[in-house]
Motif scaffolding. Sequence first.
Motif, mmCIF file in Angstrom:
data_model
loop_
_atom_site.group_PDB
_atom_site.id
_atom_site.type_symbol
_atom_site.label_atom_id
_atom_site.label_comp_id
_atom_site.label_asym_id
_atom_site.label_seq_id
_atom_site.Cartn_x
_atom_site.Cartn_y
_atom_site.Cartn_z
ATOM 1 N N VAL A 160 10.282 -2.227 8.490
ATOM 2 C CA VAL A 160 9.601 -1.672 9.667
ATOM 3 C C VAL A 160 10.465 -0.596 10.321
ATOM 4 O O VAL A 160 11.643 -0.812 10.624
ATOM 5 C CB VAL A 160 9.276 -2.792 10.666
ATOM 6 N N ALA A 161 9.857 0.572 10.521
ATOM 7 C CA ALA A 161 10.572 1.691 11.151
ATOM 8 C C ALA A 161 10.688 1.453 12.647
ATOM 9 O O ALA A 161 9.689 1.180 13.322
ATOM 10 C CB ALA A 161 9.832 3.000 10.872
ATOM 11 N N TYR A 162 11.904 1.598 13.175
ATOM 12 C CA TYR A 162 12.167 1.338 14.593
ATOM 13 C C TYR A 162 12.878 2.538 15.218
ATOM 14 O O TYR A 162 13.977 2.899 14.782
ATOM 15 C CB TYR A 162 13.025 0.079 14.769
ATOM 16 N N GLU A 166 4.620 -3.031 15.514
ATOM 17 C CA GLU A 166 4.799 -2.675 14.109
ATOM 18 C C GLU A 166 4.987 -3.910 13.240
ATOM 19 O O GLU A 166 4.530 -3.940 12.091
ATOM 20 C CB GLU A 166 5.982 -1.722 13.951
ATOM 21 N N SER A 167 5.633 -4.935 13.764
ATOM 22 C CA SER A 167 5.777 -6.171 12.983
ATOM 23 C C SER A 167 4.440 -6.889 12.861
ATOM 24 O O SER A 167 4.171 -7.535 11.840
ATOM 25 C CB SER A 167 6.809 -7.093 13.640
ATOM 26 N N GLY A 168 3.587 -6.774 13.876
ATOM 27 C CA GLY A 168 2.250 -7.360 13.787
ATOM 28 C C GLY A 168 1.468 -6.819 12.613
ATOM 29 O O GLY A 168 0.619 -7.506 12.021
ATOM 30 N N HIS A 169 1.752 -5.568 12.247
ATOM 31 C CA HIS A 169 1.076 -4.957 11.100
ATOM 32 C C HIS A 169 1.437 -5.635 9.781
ATOM 33 O O HIS A 169 0.722 -5.456 8.782
ATOM 34 C CB HIS A 169 1.437 -3.480 11.008
ATOM 35 N N GLU A 170 2.525 -6.374 9.735
ATOM 36 C CA GLU A 170 2.841 -7.074 8.496
ATOM 37 C C GLU A 170 1.706 -8.043 8.132
ATOM 38 O O GLU A 170 1.416 -8.258 6.954
ATOM 39 C CB GLU A 170 4.176 -7.826 8.623
ATOM 40 N N TRP A 171 1.058 -8.607 9.158
ATOM 41 C CA TRP A 171 -0.079 -9.478 8.926
ATOM 42 C C TRP A 171 -1.379 -8.665 8.794
ATOM 43 O O TRP A 171 -2.192 -8.936 7.922
ATOM 44 C CB TRP A 171 -0.207 -10.490 10.066
ATOM 45 N N PHE A 172 -1.550 -7.677 9.687
ATOM 46 C CA PHE A 172 -2.808 -6.926 9.735
ATOM 47 C C PHE A 172 -2.547 -5.455 9.410
ATOM 48 O O PHE A 172 -2.049 -4.700 10.239
ATOM 49 C CB PHE A 172 -3.445 -7.056 11.120
ATOM 50 N N GLY A 173 -2.853 -5.069 8.186
ATOM 51 C CA GLY A 173 -2.601 -3.708 7.731
ATOM 52 C C GLY A 173 -1.805 -3.724 6.447
ATOM 53 O O GLY A 173 -2.145 -3.038 5.483
ATOM 54 N N ASN A 174 -0.737 -4.515 6.430
ATOM 55 C CA ASN A 174 0.094 -4.615 5.232
ATOM 56 C C ASN A 174 -0.358 -5.765 4.335
ATOM 57 O O ASN A 174 -0.562 -5.576 3.139
ATOM 58 C CB ASN A 174 1.561 -4.781 5.618
ATOM 59 N N SER A 175 -0.512 -6.953 4.920
ATOM 60 C CA SER A 175 -1.035 -8.074 4.144
ATOM 61 C C SER A 175 -2.541 -7.918 3.953
ATOM 62 O O SER A 175 -3.038 -7.904 2.835
ATOM 63 C CB SER A 175 -0.721 -9.396 4.843
ATOM 64 N N ILE A 176 -3.279 -7.801 5.050
ATOM 65 C CA ILE A 176 -4.717 -7.511 4.983
ATOM 66 C C ILE A 176 -4.878 -6.000 5.124
ATOM 67 O O ILE A 176 -4.485 -5.417 6.128
ATOM 68 C CB ILE A 176 -5.479 -8.228 6.109
ATOM 69 N N THR A 177 -5.463 -5.365 4.125
ATOM 70 C CA THR A 177 -5.565 -3.909 4.089
ATOM 71 C C THR A 177 -7.024 -3.484 3.965
ATOM 72 O O THR A 177 -7.785 -4.091 3.205
ATOM 73 C CB THR A 177 -4.757 -3.339 2.910
ATOM 74 N N LEU A 221 9.470 7.345 16.230
ATOM 75 C CA LEU A 221 9.217 6.168 17.059
ATOM 76 C C LEU A 221 9.025 4.874 16.286
ATOM 77 O O LEU A 221 9.634 3.854 16.598
ATOM 78 C CB LEU A 221 8.000 6.426 17.948
ATOM 79 N N GLY A 222 8.170 4.879 15.275
ATOM 80 C CA GLY A 222 7.945 3.631 14.563
ATOM 81 C C GLY A 222 6.819 3.737 13.559
ATOM 82 O O GLY A 222 5.974 4.631 13.632
ATOM 83 N N MET A 223 6.806 2.817 12.618
ATOM 84 C CA MET A 223 5.740 2.729 11.626
ATOM 85 C C MET A 223 5.879 1.389 10.914
ATOM 86 O O MET A 223 6.981 0.875 10.758
ATOM 87 C CB MET A 223 5.822 3.885 10.623
ATOM 88 N N GLU A 224 4.758 0.865 10.427
ATOM 89 C CA GLU A 224 4.724 -0.489 9.885
ATOM 90 C C GLU A 224 5.129 -0.571 8.428
ATOM 91 O O GLU A 224 4.542 -1.339 7.664
ATOM 92 C CB GLU A 224 3.324 -1.089 10.060
ATOM 93 N N ASN A 278 0.837 -1.203 0.000
ATOM 94 C CA ASN A 278 0.000 0.000 0.000
ATOM 95 C C ASN A 278 0.872 1.253 0.000
ATOM 96 O O ASN A 278 2.047 1.219 0.353
ATOM 97 C CB ASN A 278 -1.023 -0.005 1.150
ATOM 98 N N ASN A 279 0.276 2.346 -0.435
ATOM 99 C CA ASN A 279 1.051 3.559 -0.732
ATOM 100 C C ASN A 279 1.823 4.092 0.455
ATOM 101 O O ASN A 279 2.991 4.487 0.336
ATOM 102 C CB ASN A 279 0.108 4.646 -1.260
ATOM 103 N N TYR A 280 1.179 4.134 1.639
ATOM 104 C CA TYR A 280 1.853 4.775 2.772
ATOM 105 C C TYR A 280 2.986 3.927 3.316
ATOM 106 O O TYR A 280 3.794 4.393 4.130
ATOM 107 C CB TYR A 280 0.856 5.154 3.877
ATOM 108 N N ASN A 281 3.070 2.669 2.873
ATOM 109 C CA ASN A 281 4.150 1.803 3.328
ATOM 110 C C ASN A 281 5.427 1.965 2.520
ATOM 111 O O ASN A 281 6.492 1.542 2.957
ATOM 112 C CB ASN A 281 3.704 0.340 3.274
#
Length: 542
Positions: free
Chosen positions: A302-304, A333-344, A294-297, A223-226
């Motif tokens: 992943v931003a740390y 933020e790594s959890g977002h790889e499944w929820f947000g990045n994979s499922i959008t 701070l961070g972002m998915e 997705n674009n914001y990633n």
Amino acid sequence: MKKLLFIFFSFSIIFSTNAQLLGNKKEYTKADTLRGSLRPERTNFDMLKYDLTVKVNPTKKSIQGVNKIQFKTLKKTDRMQLDLFENMQIDSIIYHQKHLNFAREFNAVFITFPKELSAKDRDSLSFYYSGKPVIAKNPPWDGGFIFTKDDNGKDWVSVAVQGTGASLWYPNKDHQSDEPEEAEIHIIAPSELMGVSNGRFTGKTKIDDNYTQWNWKVVNPINNYNIILNVGDYVHFSDKYKDLELHYYVLFGHKEKAEKQFQQVIPMMDCFYEKFGPYPFKEDTYKLVETPFLGMEHQSAVAYGNHFSNGYLGNDLSGTGIGLKWDFIIIHESGHEWFGNSITASDIADMWIHESFTAYAEAVYIECRWGKEDARKYISGTRRSVANRTSIIGDYGVNSEGSGDMYYKGANMLHTIRTVLQNDELWWRLLKEFSLTYKHKIIDTETVIDFFETRTKEELTPIFNQYLRYAELPKLVFKTEKNSIFYKWETSAENFNMPIDIFISGEKRRIFPTSTWKKLEKAQNLENIQVDLNNFYIEVEK
């Protein structure tokens, strides 16, 4: 992730989790509609690939780039909407070696093709642009670029735009309903620095005495914001989990601390593989990249920025102490790889799909590592950040997110539904099947609810509706009348018949309230009735 808002009360810290949340506005402008709605100028095209090259000049705080966009025409049309913030300059838009005409309206760019394009055509254009992008004042809580220096005085550059929009810094179809199937990102950075982006590193090229180009390739939908760029004095080290490459990029001098802190990635992967399925972007590798915020998915990068410490900047969001056992940014933020990045979510109004499941993933990780009771205590503790003032779901079609309650009210909703089902084996099967069924897919709230109802054969729509579409919690009301005790639900959602567990003089009992009064058998005294508020997120009125 989105930002966390800090409010200090005496010795406790209450956190409300959001990042660039746009809130529930009551009035919307044409700019909101242009950004958030789906009109033919957007829906007639499917974005296939972004090939983005960006030159970063830290001294001038400017960028210059081109996005070579490959697309498929879905219907006959001669007009397309792309997006680029109006403060950025459009240098030219080239199609088949000719300049295209375009018109700008707020952040929308309307492109006119010289002739009508046929349906199912695959084509491309090159969008050249330049300028000084919006600079974030307090990233990631507001969107924009970050131009700063590291402790050694070296330039350090990044960007965070979730909610604000990726069109802040590069031209794209800035709507979550359409992701390019692949992307290439080429970062041209000062030669003494490194450029790090999404996907797999494919090599670097010296541009001149002052600049080097760093090349990255993503082979999965993104997705674009990633899509991200990071420029800094980075050092790289790596590890492996099963067949997944783990790559880490941290500032010079931070490698030793990072090697110790990032050991948490392996047990996290153990947990998430078991509960959610394999990492969704194996071909693009997994990365943690140190950032000046701070961070972002950012997918596969992943931003740390948690300073190699446990908790959330050394604090525990739950107030229980359990949040200090693990690094919040790594896990969340790594959890977002499944929820947000994979499922959008297809519309930003449904961002709860990203945030509720990921906030719940924090408790899942705790349960994997330290057991169910610690997970329950943690997730109950996070309720202190919930405001219950506005709905979790925002307004559709106008680029409007709902309230920050999408994090921990949403997570507690999922915990409540798990308790309603009374079947942990079923619950874990549901979560994993949900993750795998909608891997790399774009969905909406109705799809989520239908999935859980179909798989459980339970009427869950009223429960989801109450927590997601209304500000107030479901209220369980008791009253005494003629030496008898009665109970019922008071809710805004129709047909809300959620069962709940209570204790009468210490004995557990499940009751089935509805919107009409029911008599509570074998109960004489309200004082002897306790509601299981540890596992049901509700309000009680006696």
